[in-house]
Scaffold this active site. Structure first.
Site, PDB file in Angstrom:
ATOM      1  N   TYR A 148      92.060  67.694 -14.502  1.00  0.00           N
ATOM      2  CA  TYR A 148      92.002  66.238 -14.713  1.00  0.00           C
ATOM      3  C   TYR A 148      91.611  65.537 -13.415  1.00  0.00           C
ATOM      4  CZ  TYR A 148      96.791  66.360 -12.757  1.00  0.00           C
ATOM      5  OH  TYR A 148      97.891  66.583 -11.970  1.00  0.00           O
ATOM      6  N   ARG A 158      91.958  67.643 -10.082  1.00  0.00           N
ATOM      7  CA  ARG A 158      92.925  68.730  -9.962  1.00  0.00           C
ATOM      8  C   ARG A 158      92.458  69.902 -10.814  1.00  0.00           C
ATOM      9  NH1 ARG A 158      97.882  68.632  -8.597  1.00  0.00           N
ATOM     10  NH2 ARG A 158      97.152  70.601  -7.760  1.00  0.00           N
ATOM     11  N   HIS A 161      96.651  73.674 -13.331  1.00  0.00           N
ATOM     12  CA  HIS A 161      97.831  74.047 -12.542  1.00  0.00           C
ATOM     13  C   HIS A 161      99.074  73.774 -13.364  1.00  0.00           C
ATOM     14  CE1 HIS A 161      97.287  69.741 -11.900  1.00  0.00           C
ATOM     15  NE2 HIS A 161      98.604  69.680 -11.767  1.00  0.00           N
ATOM     16  N   HIS A 163     103.103  72.730 -12.787  1.00  0.00           N
ATOM     17  CA  HIS A 163     104.166  72.319 -11.871  1.00  0.00           C
ATOM     18  C   HIS A 163     105.412  73.144 -12.173  1.00  0.00           C
ATOM     19  CE1 HIS A 163     102.088  68.598 -10.478  1.00  0.00           C
ATOM     20  NE2 HIS A 163     101.501  68.688 -11.670  1.00  0.00           N
TER      21      HIS A 163
HETATM   22 FE    FE Z   1      99.623  67.847 -12.215  1.00  0.00          FE
END
Ligand code: FE
Length: 238
Positions: A148, A158, A161, A163
């Site tokens: 995104y 980004r 990924h 978190h």
């Molecule tokens: Fe994120």
């Protein structure tokens, strides 16, 4: 400090393992990082121990983000993410709470702050939680998140990924970090990943993809260990 807890019982942290903050072009790091040096005070047993059972935080299905209800499957590439939580000497950390949160396959979070013009998936919430077993192992079923663009920061994206947070072994020991997918072209441009100076530390943020022949089901398998402290500590990422 109690007699059985020596003052230097942990390896010192290495600055090059942690991201240099604030990260240019990523406004969140300004809000999420202190702008003064930390104030150090001695840890006592209260900070170094925790409740024996964090289990009440857990509910059935919390570690399966791909299925929100029977027969309902999230859109996206199904993946299994598993690994171990280890201490600085490679010993398993038992009973730690591992949480993850992520964007959906279109790169959008189910969050009122994410108003980007990308579709929400009614079958994907994007939060999960589990607890490590006696070997320090954890596992999740989920979908591979999409990339995104970062808001308020110009044109950078980004990469996919996840978190992650580890709570334990004590109530005050918490690691917040991110897991990356190996080989994604956007990894080379990610300002968070590349804010970590040490190459080996950056590599430790990459999950390892299992050969599909070694994965028993119809999903892709990834392995990702989390190291809480010491020479091989997993970098903390906002
Ligand atoms: Fe994120």
């Amino acid at each position: 400090m109690p007699d059985d807890l020596p003052a230097n019982c942990f390896d010192p942290l290495r600055a090059e393992v942690q991201p240099a903050v604030p990260i240019a072009g990523y406004p969140n790091t300004v809000r999420r990082n202190p702008n003064r040096a930390p104030f150090r005070r001695p840890l006592t047993r209260t900070e170094l121990t925790g409740p024996r059972d964090l289990g009440p935080l857990l509910h059935p299905g919390d570690n399966d983000l791909a299925r929100t209800a029977p027969g309902r499957i999230a859109i996206g590439q199904l993946i299994h993410v598993a690994g171990r939580v280890l201490d600085e000497d490679g010993r398993p950390v038992r009973g730690a709470i591992v949480e993850l949160w992520q964007a959906n396959a279109a790169g959008r979070y189910l969050n009122p702050l994410d108003t980007r013009d990308a579709p929400l998936d009614p079958d994907f919430i994007g939060n999960g939680r589990t607890r490590t077993d006696e070997e320090g192992s954890y596992a999740f079923f989920t979908i591979k998140p999409g990339a995104y663009p970062v808001p308020e920061s110009g044109r950078w994206w980004r990469p996919p990924h996840i978190h992650m947070s580890v709570l334990g072994p004590s109530c005050l020991s918490r690691l917040v970090t991110q897991m990356y997918f190996p080989g994604d072209p956007l990894n080379a441009h990610d300002r968070l990943l590349n804010a970590v100076p040490d190459a080996a530390a950056r590599e430790s943020l990459m999950a390892r993809q299992l050969p599909p022949a070694e994965v028993p089901g119809e999903w892709l398998g990834f392995v990702h260990d989390l190291v809480l402290r010491g020479r091989r500590a997993t970098p903390a990422l906002p």
